[in-house]
Design an enzyme around this catalytic site. Structure first.
Site, short mmCIF file in Angstrom:
data_model
loop_
_atom_site.label_atom_id
_atom_site.label_comp_id
_atom_site.label_asym_id
_atom_site.label_seq_id
_atom_site.Cartn_x
_atom_site.Cartn_y
_atom_site.Cartn_z
NE ARG A 61 -2.78 0.45 3.47
CZ ARG A 61 -2.04 0.86 4.74
NH1 ARG A 61 -1.83 2.13 4.73
NH2 ARG A 61 -1.98 0.23 5.69
CE1 TYR A 113 -15.37 11.93 -16.03
CE2 TYR A 113 -14.53 11.73 -13.74
CZ TYR A 113 -15.08 11.27 -14.93
OH TYR A 113 -15.67 10.09 -14.52
CG ASP A 185 -7.73 15.79 -16.11
OD1 ASP A 185 -6.87 15.49 -16.94
OD2 ASP A 185 -8.65 15.51 -15.39
CE LYS A 210 -10.82 8.18 -18.43
NZ LYS A 210 -11.78 7.18 -18.23
N1 PLP Z 1 -9.92 13.33 -16.14
C1 PLP Z 1 -10.64 13.10 -17.25
C2 PLP Z 1 -10.28 14.22 -18.08
C3 PLP Z 1 -11.46 12.12 -17.41
O1 PLP Z 1 -12.07 11.93 -18.41
C4 PLP Z 1 -11.66 10.86 -16.53
C5 PLP Z 1 -12.54 9.90 -16.38
O2 PLP Z 1 -13.42 9.70 -17.35
C6 PLP Z 1 -11.13 11.12 -15.12
C7 PLP Z 1 -10.12 12.30 -14.97
C8 PLP Z 1 -11.10 10.25 -13.99
O3 PLP Z 1 -10.50 9.24 -14.47
P1 PLP Z 1 -10.82 7.33 -13.95
O4 PLP Z 1 -12.03 7.11 -14.51
O5 PLP Z 1 -9.44 6.94 -14.15
O6 PLP Z 1 -11.15 7.46 -12.24
#
Ligand code: PLP
Length: 387
Positions: A61, A113, A185, A210
């Site tokens: 962890r 997001y 992000d 992704k």
């Molecule tokens: N940031 C963006 C731009 C996203 O599209 C997403 C999820 O779709 C996330 C963060 C969150 O990632 P996760 O689904 O791996 O928790």
């Protein structure tokens, strides 16, 4: 021969992301010469009687070999001092928010997001995190929002799902003036498409679920820090104490996936550009959101700060929600599914998935353009739009 992933002090340190990615996790194992990194699943590691850890590992962890291997590559790809890998992108973003001092003020872009916006409003605001939502493409609006003492400016570029592009260098300067840190992000534009730290950001956030993994089979999130500072240390502690660490298998899969990241991104970008050009000329399409199109309001900024416009786009249909849903239903190569950045193309009606708090237009469909032949994708869209 030393590999670019090697930690040896005299190892060659190629700066080019293509080379860093191609050699990610490939380094001869001194025990047996194996080139590909082994998967180490042990939850615990031998320590001395006084709990000292001569080899640096105590408990999975806290840290584990596969995770550290991935983190070293992520730090190099992003040009940062330190990277931390988490179970998901949500966990990575949450760690930054949890690491801020109690009562902090956060300025967050309006098209980030939706999961992060919900996390802040539903779970963190009740615990004292204050936030102001702002259009991050408007530097004056950001400057005004930063006039309240602010710990963190949080933006996403290009944004999900409207592909808004904000000027990272300008926002970094505004954040610095205001004494705030800037988090970008970069999930829609991982390296080598975009290098936010080189433009002055303090932290890059990735949902590695992704493009970085790129095959739709491993969840993960990462934070890369420009400096190995107090916030990086606090995020590490949050991960350890809240238990948001990823499994070694996710780290191993992500490292395996990112070896092909630069070449995959070339095809994603080329396909998305072809699809965007097709949609922009279609009579049933009211708007196309893709920063590679000259008509996109963020095109000039994107051209300056990106090395390719990415594989994500969204478009709006004349006829609103019903037209969008009918088109999504008729698509055959594009699968109706959430997420993005994998080999296969996906379509999603964002307002449906985001629910009541959605700020996505009702007639908008988001496309994650995959690695298929561009003409097949265009033919599929043509038939779905024609009916
Ligand atoms: N940031 C963006 C731009 C996203 O599209 C997403 C999820 O779709 C996330 C963060 C969150 O990632 P996760 O689904 O791996 O928790």
């Amino acid at each position: 021969m030393s590999s670019p992933d090697s930690d040896a002090p005299d190892a060659p340190r190629p700066a080019h992301p293509d080379t860093i990615a191609a050699h990610a996790g490939v380094s001869p194992d001194p025990a047996n010469g194996a080139l590909t990194a082994a998967l180490q699943l042990s939850t615990t590691f031998e320590h001395n009687a006084d709990a000292q850890t001569p080899l640096g590992f105590l408990y999975q962890r806290h840290d584990n070999p596969n995770q550290q291997q991935l983190e070293r590559v992520l730090a190099r790809l992003d040009g940062g001092a330190r990277a931390l890998f988490f179970a998901t992108g949500m966990a990575a973003g949450a760690a930054v928010l949890q690491a801020l001092p109690p009562g902090s003020h956060l300025v967050i872009a309006d098209d980030t997001y939706f999961g992060y916006r919900a996390l802040i409003a539903r779970f963190l605001a009740p615990h004292g995190l204050r936030h102001t939502v702002v259009d991050a493409t408007d530097p004056d609006a950001v400057r005004a929002a930063l006039s309240t003492p602010t710990a963190l400016l949080w933006v996403e570029t290009p944004s999900n799902p409207r592909l808004k592009v904000c000027d990272i260098a300008t926002l970094a300067a505004l954040a610095r003036e205001a004494g705030a840190r800037l988090l970008v992000d970069g999930t829609f534009a991982p390296p080598p498409l975009q290098h936010p730290l080189a433009l002055g950001a303090d932290i890059v956030l990735h949902s590695t679920t992704k493009y970085l993994n790129g095959h739709g089979d491993a969840m993960g999130g990462a934070l890369t820090f420009a400096a190995n500072d107090d916030l990086a240390a606090a995020c590490y502690d949050v991960r350890r104490m809240f238990g948001s660490s990823a499994s070694p298998f996710s780290a191993w899969m992500t490292l395996r996936g990112l070896r092909t990241l630069p070449v995959r991104l070339e095809r994603h970008c080329a396909n998305a550009a072809a699809v965007a050009a097709f949609l922009a000329g279609h009579p049933r399409v009211a708007a196309v959101h893709y920063p590679g199109l000259e008509a996109h309001p963020g095109h000039l900024v994107a051209t300056r700060q990106m090395r390719g416009y990415g594989g994500m786009l969204s478009f709006e249909l004349h006829g609103g929600r019903e037209a969008a849903l009918a088109t999504a239903r008729r698509l055959q190569l594009f699968t109706n599914a959430t997420s993005l950045g994998s080999t296969e193309s996906l379509v999603e009606h964002r307002a449906s998935i985001e629910g009541a708090d959605s700020v996505s237009p009702a007639g908008l469909l988001r496309l994650s353009v995959g690695l298929e032949h561009a003409q097949d994708l265009i033919d599929d869209l043509a038939q779905a739009l024609h009916a």
